[in-house]
Design a protein around this motif. Sequence first.
Motif, PDB file in Angstrom:
ATOM      1  N   ALA A   1       0.831  -1.209   0.000  1.00  0.00           N
ATOM      2  CA  ALA A   1       0.000   0.000   0.000  1.00  0.00           C
ATOM      3  C   ALA A   1       0.865   1.259   0.000  1.00  0.00           C
ATOM      4  CB  ALA A   1      -0.930  -0.011   1.210  1.00  0.00           C
ATOM      5  N   PHE A   2       1.948   1.230   0.792  1.00  0.00           N
ATOM      6  CA  PHE A   2       2.835   2.396   0.830  1.00  0.00           C
ATOM      7  C   PHE A   2       3.523   2.591  -0.519  1.00  0.00           C
ATOM      8  CE2 PHE A   2       7.095   4.145   1.394  1.00  0.00           C
ATOM      9  CZ  PHE A   2       6.796   5.354   2.019  1.00  0.00           C
ATOM     10  N   ALA A   3       4.005   1.483  -1.117  1.00  0.00           N
ATOM     11  CA  ALA A   3       4.706   1.601  -2.394  1.00  0.00           C
ATOM     12  C   ALA A   3       3.792   2.159  -3.477  1.00  0.00           C
ATOM     13  CB  ALA A   3       5.256   0.234  -2.810  1.00  0.00           C
ATOM     14  N   VAL A   4       2.565   1.653  -3.539  1.00  0.00           N
ATOM     15  CA  VAL A   4       1.625   2.152  -4.554  1.00  0.00           C
ATOM     16  C   VAL A   4       1.292   3.620  -4.310  1.00  0.00           C
ATOM     17  CG1 VAL A   4      -0.719   1.895  -5.442  1.00  0.00           C
ATOM     18  CG2 VAL A   4       0.661  -0.133  -4.997  1.00  0.00           C
ATOM     19  N   THR A   5       1.043   3.956  -3.050  1.00  0.00           N
ATOM     20  CA  THR A   5       0.666   5.343  -2.734  1.00  0.00           C
ATOM     21  C   THR A   5       1.805   6.315  -3.000  1.00  0.00           C
ATOM     22  OG1 THR A   5      -0.840   4.531  -1.026  1.00  0.00           O
ATOM     23  CG2 THR A   5      -0.233   6.853  -0.931  1.00  0.00           C
ATOM     24  N   ILE A   6       3.010   5.993  -2.505  1.00  0.00           N
ATOM     25  CA  ILE A   6       4.131   6.918  -2.669  1.00  0.00           C
ATOM     26  C   ILE A   6       4.553   6.998  -4.126  1.00  0.00           C
ATOM     27  CG2 ILE A   6       5.980   5.255  -2.291  1.00  0.00           C
ATOM     28  CD1 ILE A   6       5.757   8.843  -0.898  1.00  0.00           C
ATOM     29  N   SER A   7       4.411   5.892  -4.872  1.00  0.00           N
ATOM     30  CA  SER A   7       4.740   5.934  -6.298  1.00  0.00           C
ATOM     31  C   SER A   7       3.775   6.841  -7.051  1.00  0.00           C
ATOM     32  CB  SER A   7       4.697   4.520  -6.890  1.00  0.00           C
ATOM     33  OG  SER A   7       5.671   3.688  -6.285  1.00  0.00           O
ATOM     34  N   ALA A   8       2.495   6.723  -6.721  1.00  0.00           N
ATOM     35  CA  ALA A   8       1.515   7.583  -7.378  1.00  0.00           C
ATOM     36  C   ALA A   8       1.763   9.051  -7.037  1.00  0.00           C
ATOM     37  CB  ALA A   8       0.102   7.166  -6.952  1.00  0.00           C
ATOM     38  N   ILE A   9       2.078   9.329  -5.758  1.00  0.00           N
ATOM     39  CA  ILE A   9       2.356  10.711  -5.357  1.00  0.00           C
ATOM     40  C   ILE A   9       3.607  11.233  -6.043  1.00  0.00           C
ATOM     41  CG2 ILE A   9       2.993  12.156  -3.390  1.00  0.00           C
ATOM     42  CD1 ILE A   9       1.217  10.415  -1.648  1.00  0.00           C
ATOM     43  N   ALA A  10       4.671  10.395  -6.083  1.00  0.00           N
ATOM     44  CA  ALA A  10       5.917  10.819  -6.720  1.00  0.00           C
ATOM     45  C   ALA A  10       5.719  11.083  -8.204  1.00  0.00           C
ATOM     46  CB  ALA A  10       6.990   9.752  -6.509  1.00  0.00           C
ATOM     47  N   LEU A  11       4.975  10.196  -8.880  1.00  0.00           N
ATOM     48  CA  LEU A  11       4.721  10.386 -10.306  1.00  0.00           C
ATOM     49  C   LEU A  11       3.919  11.655 -10.554  1.00  0.00           C
ATOM     50  CD1 LEU A  11       4.940   9.288 -13.173  1.00  0.00           C
ATOM     51  CD2 LEU A  11       2.859   7.958 -12.751  1.00  0.00           C
ATOM     52  N   ALA A  12       2.893  11.864  -9.729  1.00  0.00           N
ATOM     53  CA  ALA A  12       2.085  13.077  -9.889  1.00  0.00           C
ATOM     54  C   ALA A  12       2.907  14.325  -9.616  1.00  0.00           C
ATOM     55  CB  ALA A  12       0.878  13.011  -8.948  1.00  0.00           C
ATOM     56  N   ALA A  13       3.789  14.263  -8.591  1.00  0.00           N
ATOM     57  CA  ALA A  13       4.628  15.425  -8.272  1.00  0.00           C
ATOM     58  C   ALA A  13       5.604  15.727  -9.397  1.00  0.00           C
ATOM     59  CB  ALA A  13       5.377  15.171  -6.963  1.00  0.00           C
ATOM     60  N   ALA A  14       6.217  14.661  -9.979  1.00  0.00           N
ATOM     61  CA  ALA A  14       7.156  14.874 -11.084  1.00  0.00           C
ATOM     62  C   ALA A  14       6.445  15.457 -12.296  1.00  0.00           C
ATOM     63  CB  ALA A  14       7.843  13.558 -11.439  1.00  0.00           C
ATOM     64  N   ASN A  15       5.263  14.928 -12.603  1.00  0.00           N
ATOM     65  CA  ASN A  15       4.512  15.459 -13.749  1.00  0.00           C
ATOM     66  C   ASN A  15       4.083  16.899 -13.514  1.00  0.00           C
ATOM     67  OD1 ASN A  15       4.766  13.002 -15.038  1.00  0.00           O
ATOM     68  ND2 ASN A  15       2.775  12.235 -14.371  1.00  0.00           N
ATOM     69  N   GLN A  16       3.657  17.194 -12.271  1.00  0.00           N
ATOM     70  CA  GLN A  16       3.248  18.564 -11.966  1.00  0.00           C
ATOM     71  C   GLN A  16       4.437  19.515 -12.024  1.00  0.00           C
ATOM     72  OE1 GLN A  16       0.050  19.599 -11.482  1.00  0.00           O
ATOM     73  NE2 GLN A  16       0.923  21.656 -11.540  1.00  0.00           N
ATOM     74  N   MET A  17       5.574  19.047 -11.523  1.00  0.00           N
ATOM     75  CA  MET A  17       6.782  19.875 -11.585  1.00  0.00           C
ATOM     76  C   MET A  17       7.164  20.155 -13.034  1.00  0.00           C
ATOM     77  SD  MET A  17      10.575  18.950 -10.140  1.00  0.00           S
ATOM     78  CE  MET A  17      11.991  19.968 -10.574  1.00  0.00           C
ATOM     79  N   GLU A  18       7.095  19.116 -13.874  1.00  0.00           N
ATOM     80  CA  GLU A  18       7.427  19.301 -15.279  1.00  0.00           C
ATOM     81  C   GLU A  18       6.468  20.285 -15.937  1.00  0.00           C
ATOM     82  OE1 GLU A  18       8.465  16.510 -19.159  1.00  0.00           O
ATOM     83  OE2 GLU A  18       7.135  15.757 -17.596  1.00  0.00           O
ATOM     84  N   ALA A  19       5.163  20.140 -15.630  1.00  0.00           N
ATOM     85  CA  ALA A  19       4.184  21.055 -16.219  1.00  0.00           C
ATOM     86  C   ALA A  19       4.424  22.492 -15.762  1.00  0.00           C
ATOM     87  CB  ALA A  19       2.774  20.602 -15.852  1.00  0.00           C
ATOM     88  N   ASP A  20       4.735  22.671 -14.471  1.00  0.00           N
ATOM     89  CA  ASP A  20       4.993  24.021 -13.949  1.00  0.00           C
ATOM     90  C   ASP A  20       6.230  24.629 -14.603  1.00  0.00           C
ATOM     91  OD1 ASP A  20       2.793  23.760 -12.346  1.00  0.00           O
ATOM     92  OD2 ASP A  20       3.927  23.220 -10.537  1.00  0.00           O
ATOM     93  N   LEU A  21       7.284  23.821 -14.760  1.00  0.00           N
ATOM     94  CA  LEU A  21       8.504  24.349 -15.376  1.00  0.00           C
ATOM     95  C   LEU A  21       8.271  24.696 -16.840  1.00  0.00           C
ATOM     96  CD1 LEU A  21      11.201  21.982 -13.816  1.00  0.00           C
ATOM     97  CD2 LEU A  21      10.772  24.383 -13.268  1.00  0.00           C
ATOM     98  N   VAL A  22       7.508  23.866 -17.545  1.00  0.00           N
ATOM     99  CA  VAL A  22       7.200  24.170 -18.946  1.00  0.00           C
ATOM    100  C   VAL A  22       6.373  25.449 -19.042  1.00  0.00           C
ATOM    101  CG1 VAL A  22       5.940  23.370 -20.982  1.00  0.00           C
ATOM    102  CG2 VAL A  22       7.405  21.794 -19.725  1.00  0.00           C
ATOM    103  N   ASP A  23       5.388  25.582 -18.140  1.00  0.00           N
ATOM    104  CA  ASP A  23       4.583  26.804 -18.139  1.00  0.00           C
ATOM    105  C   ASP A  23       5.436  28.021 -17.824  1.00  0.00           C
ATOM    106  OD1 ASP A  23       2.348  25.371 -18.764  1.00  0.00           O
ATOM    107  OD2 ASP A  23       1.616  25.224 -16.697  1.00  0.00           O
ATOM    108  N   GLY A  24       6.377  27.869 -16.885  1.00  0.00           N
ATOM    109  CA  GLY A  24       7.263  28.984 -16.564  1.00  0.00           C
ATOM    110  C   GLY A  24       8.160  29.361 -17.739  1.00  0.00           C
ATOM    111  N   THR A  25       8.666  28.326 -18.427  1.00  0.00           N
ATOM    112  CA  THR A  25       9.504  28.595 -19.601  1.00  0.00           C
ATOM    113  C   THR A  25       8.698  29.289 -20.692  1.00  0.00           C
ATOM    114  OG1 THR A  25      10.805  26.622 -19.068  1.00  0.00           O
ATOM    115  CG2 THR A  25      11.038  27.528 -21.281  1.00  0.00           C
ATOM    116  N   ARG A  26       7.467  28.835 -20.871  1.00  0.00           N
ATOM    117  CA  ARG A  26       6.603  29.463 -21.882  1.00  0.00           C
ATOM    118  C   ARG A  26       6.293  30.907 -21.490  1.00  0.00           C
ATOM    119  NH1 ARG A  26       3.150  25.899 -21.878  1.00  0.00           N
ATOM    120  NH2 ARG A  26       3.778  24.739 -23.736  1.00  0.00           N
ATOM    121  N   SER A  27       6.067  31.154 -20.209  1.00  0.00           N
ATOM    122  CA  SER A  27       5.806  32.522 -19.762  1.00  0.00           C
ATOM    123  C   SER A  27       7.021  33.427 -20.000  1.00  0.00           C
ATOM    124  CB  SER A  27       5.434  32.530 -18.277  1.00  0.00           C
ATOM    125  OG  SER A  27       4.241  31.806 -18.061  1.00  0.00           O
ATOM    126  N   GLY A  28       8.230  32.855 -19.773  1.00  0.00           N
ATOM    127  CA  GLY A  28       9.439  33.638 -20.027  1.00  0.00           C
ATOM    128  C   GLY A  28       9.568  34.014 -21.497  1.00  0.00           C
TER     129      GLY A  28
END
Length: 506
Positions: free
Chosen positions: A18-45
């Motif tokens: 349960a911990f592995a599935v939960t933390i993996s899902a959170i980590a994947l979502a965090a990495a994807n969100q970070m990537e989206a935020d950085l892309v949006d920031g680059t586009r804004s620049g």
Amino acid sequence: MTTALGLRTRLTAFVSLAFAVTISAIALAAANQMEADLVDGTRSGAENVLAAYLTTLNGGVASVGVVDESTSTSFFYRDDAGNAISERDYVELLSGAFEAELDAIFAQDRAGTVDVFQAGTFAVGPIDPSTEGLVGDPLDAFVTVVDPETGELLDSSGDPLLVSTVPTPTGDPQSVDLGDAAVGMAQELALPDGSVVTVGVSTPLTPVTAGVDALRRLLAVAVPVLTVVVGAITWLAATRALRPVHRISAEARAISGSNLDRRLPVPPADDAIAELSVTVNEMLGRLERSARRQQQLVSDASHELRSPVTASRAQLEVALATPNTVDWTTTAEVVLAEQEQLGTLIDDLLALSRIREAGANPSTPLELRPLVVEEVDRPRETPVEIMIADEVAVGAERLVVSRAIRNLVDNAARHADVMVQVRLRVEGERAVVTVDDDGCGVPIDQRDMIFERFTRLDDARTRTAGGTGLGLAIVKEGVEAAGGSVACADSPLGGARFEVSLPRLR
């Protein structure tokens, strides 16, 4: 052959998974969100760089896009067909549009019909502050040089070209697809000659991709490590939590029929394990009491069974010792009476042992009225009067309730002087059966004792008068097995009243 996993192993595996599935899902979502935020920031620049360039054009100075060399941002240009063009082509496109418009403006200006700055179009070249007109021949004002630092368009004299009517943006800046390697923002510009050119800013995503990839590599290592740590902690916690269970199991294995007085240790914590210990201790208490009652029953039964057997044997031995003088008819009658008493005792013992097996059965309604009538109508020397209210049903086995009522009526008939009275009535949620007699009654201090096995009152010690001593014990066992209660009190007739209360069924 497979072996089921233990509780500790299953708990550890479940928590780890349960911990592995939960933390993996959170980590994947965090990495994807970070990537989206950085892309949006680059586009804004990129959009900010493009806006700064358009501001320069709106200020009246013709220029091309220039950015700091320390950044990786770059400009790109496209013609009205959407094809990529170079910076040189872009400059020539601008100057060509200016050149055609200049010829038309100055031709009209020489005729004195059009003022350059009131025409609402544009003019390029050095400006005379006193006349607000162009200095020199307009043909000499065409772009020849681009300032490498500012991107400004210079005339043949090295002066910036001033634009009075700038290229007009059409719509808002739009994101353009440059693939996965870069993001871009572009703006369409309408030139004075009616043509369209697109100016855009692109920024590579290499830093974003590198950062996100580094994060994902870190998470790929961190998640398994954290899962192992959580699994180890869960294993240790489960081991500690189950330690009282192992102690309870060891203590339970040491308890047998010879030491039912032992009890399991109760942990100090108020949890499920403590509740289990208390429940098992209560069960051991019931087993201990049951074993004691069973031992007492065996002891009492042995004594009671020995008496008729001994009496019959003595009669037969005396008769055999003097066969010619004995009255065999009288001897046979005495032995037969003892055997009848022995049979009655055995029947009562069997009934007592089967009552708990039958118990209560609320799923099968039992109508009390016909049952009471049937038991009262049995032939007896003492008349029995019956008073019955409405129909009432209880949840119990017929054998259990009928035997209890029969024993109460027989007991009352045996001790009554003249009359026995039986009544069935309803009191709220209970069905109540009362059996009254006009005999000598039961002393107050003996009313609880008479329901014990093999108990006979002082005036009923003989078996012919007092029965086997199991009748009222059978009543109590049967009524309690049906979820009811029985009590003894004084009767309005002057003797004893026995009252049975059973829960009704709707």
